[in-house]
Scaffold this active site. Structure first.
Site, PDB file in Angstrom:
ATOM      1  CG  HIS A 107      -3.447   7.244   2.612  1.00 43.37           C
ATOM      2  ND1 HIS A 107      -3.663   7.229   3.810  1.00 43.37           N
ATOM      3  CD2 HIS A 107      -3.218   6.104   2.188  1.00 43.37           C
ATOM      4  CE1 HIS A 107      -3.337   6.018   4.284  1.00 43.37           C
ATOM      5  NE2 HIS A 107      -2.821   5.132   3.230  1.00 43.37           N
TER       6      HIS A 107
ATOM      7  CG  ASP B 176      -2.094  -0.831   1.201  1.00 39.40           C
ATOM      8  OD1 ASP B 176      -2.054  -1.797   0.285  1.00 39.40           O
ATOM      9  OD2 ASP B 176      -2.861  -0.952   2.104  1.00 39.40           O
ATOM     10  CG  ASP B 177       0.124   3.873   2.347  1.00 37.22           C
ATOM     11  OD1 ASP B 177      -0.998   3.545   2.011  1.00 37.22           O
ATOM     12  OD2 ASP B 177       0.267   3.832   3.628  1.00 37.22           O
TER      13      ASP B 177
ATOM     14  CG  HIS C 109       2.531  -0.126   4.225  1.00 39.95           C
ATOM     15  ND1 HIS C 109       2.075  -0.744   5.176  1.00 39.95           N
ATOM     16  CD2 HIS C 109       1.160   0.648   4.089  1.00 39.95           C
ATOM     17  CE1 HIS C 109       0.970  -0.639   5.706  1.00 39.95           C
ATOM     18  NE2 HIS C 109       0.242   0.210   4.941  1.00 39.95           N
TER      19      HIS C 109
ATOM     20  CG  HIS D 225      -4.506   2.953  -0.675  1.00 40.72           C
ATOM     21  ND1 HIS D 225      -5.401   2.257   0.191  1.00 40.72           N
ATOM     22  CD2 HIS D 225      -3.549   3.133   0.197  1.00 40.72           C
ATOM     23  CE1 HIS D 225      -4.936   2.266   1.336  1.00 40.72           C
ATOM     24  NE2 HIS D 225      -3.662   2.755   1.589  1.00 40.72           N
TER      25      HIS D 225
HETATM   26 ZN    ZN Z   1      -2.672   3.141   3.398  1.00 41.93          ZN
END
Ligand code: ZN
Length: 501
Positions: A366, A311-312, A453, A362
């Site tokens: 965020h 993620d991210d 991540h 995502h």
């Molecule tokens: Zn996230």
């Protein structure tokens, strides 16, 4: 100082005297008419000298002086009075030549004609033209001493047009202002010492056809589904496949130009199939450059599966480190990217897609969805998908809510399946390679979705350890969608998935 100048003057005077003397020796018949040079011009094969015809003579003698040399050279004897031009082919690019001539009768010669000088500019040769992904790529042979190359183009129904001037350091040019399915002809001229070479050099023709764009590959039960954007004018698409472990690309299908999707039912099971396409015009035959690559796998249902999710990101150094590992071990992962990072890191996303990885949404900023307004929620999802579509061609078909926070309002509003996780590495909090690895080793089982991540170097390093370990344990490392298709119950919009059981 003064002495040397005097010496120079003396030398020059001597020079001129010698010249005058030599000219007077060879011109002995004042009654033979003098020729008049009319032009010296650059032609395809050399410098073309022309003159006015003189009556009552046997022919002409042409003399040439090369710039930098003091002597005159007898270049040619033309034994016919009616001939009025001669092409001097023994000339070098960028060099200035001066011409003069005499008419002759028997052994008698006329006075020297006027003089005309010209720099020779060779006509460049176009050596090749071909379609590349962003236009027509042409190459030519060097003309030593060129100051500039000028590129001319003609398409059907229009005249020759100069489309570019390029520095002499370049011997190639990409014409990107071309349209698919249009035939183009190219020729090149060069400029040297303020002269331009003649037109009429060789011409090369090519029909431009764009490479297929936005190739996406997804695994399905029946095979690997490919989709791409239609290419203007394409009669066929050639599909090439290379499966993991294979060395070379193989043409596996020819698809009609009217289609933009195809399912490879013969993709080998348990392997990643990589694909690329070419668009083709049949007559006159033209082939586009290859499309970008896309991959997906047909999986073995009875073997364990795990979906690693990141993620991210993307974040270039870490995402690429992870992709290197996945590529090395013929595995895939799912990247839930933040929309605002897509334009900056589009290269990472395209690489991930080309390796068969899945890209998930995502949100754009965020944003925690549960506390956002309805319109904000929808905008967060659509902005992110728009960015993915714009920079990579493939939209995401799954969503992960930031922090995993969803409620019934979010789920009913967003028309995508939500992906949660069953193994939380907590990599963002401890940033420890060994703890990330240990969390996975302790908790993973067939059908797990693992949360990591791709922002932290420790996560990249942990991936290097965990991927070969999982493979050793007999896992197929797959994307979320692949796992849900083969192990789970598929994916439904508005539902949350934690694992594939
Ligand atoms: Zn996230």
């Amino acid at each position: 100082m003064k002495t040397s100048r005097k010496l120079l003057l003396f030398a020059c005077t001597l020079c001129m005297l010698t010249l005058a003397l030599s000219v007077s020796i060879i011109s002995n018949a004042a009654d033979i008419k003098t020729v008049q040079l009319t032009a010296v011009s650059n032609s395809k094969n050399g410098l073309s000298v022309s003159w006015k015809k003189v009556g009552g003579v046997d022919g002409y003698i042409i003399y040439r002086q090369r710039m930098g040399s003091s002597g005159w050279k007898r270049l040619a004897k033309i034994e016919k009075a009616s001939v009025v031009s001669y092409t001097d082919k023994s000339v070098r690019n960028g060099v200035r030549y001066t011409y003069t001539m005499k008419a002759y009768v028997g052994s008698g010669k006329s006075e020297s004609s006027n003089r005309i000088s010209r720099v020779y500019c060779a006509v460049p040769t176009v050596s090749s033209v071909k379609n590349i992904s962003n236009g027509v790529y042409l190459k030519w042979k060097e003309c030593a001493g060129a100051d500039e190359y000028r590129i001319y183009r003609k398409s059907s129904g229009s005249d020759w047009k100069r489309i570019a001037c390029v520095s002499p350091k370049n011997l190639s040019y990409t014409d990107s202002r071309v349209k698919s399915a249009v035939r183009y002809m190219y020729q090149i001229r060069q400029v040297c010492s303020k002269n331009i070479s003649a037109s009429g050099g060789n011409q090369k023709t090519v029909t431009f056809i764009s490479a297929p764009k936005d190739l996406c590959a997804t695994a399905s039960v029946s095979g690997i589904q490919l989709s791409w954007k239609a290419v203007m004018g394409a009669d066929r698409y050639y599909v090439f496949r290379k499966s993991s472990g294979e060395k070379s690309w193989k043409k596996v299908s020819e698809i009609k130009g009217s289609l933009t999707a195809w399912t490879d039912k013969f993709a080998p099971k348990g392997k990643t199939g990589y694909y690329r396409l070419r668009a083709v015009i049949l007559s006159p035959k033209a082939t586009s450059a290859y499309s970008s690559k896309a991959g997906a796998a047909r999986l073995d249902k009875s073997t364990k599966m795990v979906a690693l999710t990141f993620d991210d990101g993307p974040y270039r150094p870490v995402t690429n480190q992870i992709l290197d590992v996945l590529q090395k071990y013929n595995s895939r992962a799912t990247f839930f990217v933040v929309g605002s990072r897509v334009s900056t890191y589009s290269d990472c996303i395209r690489r991930a897609v080309s390796l068969g990885c899945e890209i998930g949404n995502h949100t754009y900023n965020h944003t925690t969805l549960t506390t956002a307004s309805d319109s904000q929620i929808l905008k967060e999802i659509s902005d992110s998908n728009d960015a993915l579509k714009k920079y990579t061609g493939c939209k995401a078909s799954i969503v992960r809510a930031p922090g995993g926070s969803v409620n019934s309002r979010v789920l009913s509003l967003v028309p995508y399946p939500f992906i949660s996780w069953s193994v939380d590495t907590m990599d963002w909090s401890h940033r420890s390679v060994s703890r990330t690895v240990q969390n996975i080793k302790n908790n993973v089982r067939d059908g797990s979705i693992v949360l990591m991540h791709d922002l932290y170097y420790s996560t990249g390093d942990a991936t290097e350890i965990i991927v070969p370990w999982l493979i050793d344990q007999g896992y197929q490392i797959v994307t979320v969608s692949e796992m849900m298709k083969y192990k789970g119950t598929g994916l439904t919009n508005g539902k949350v998935y934690y694992q594939a059981w």
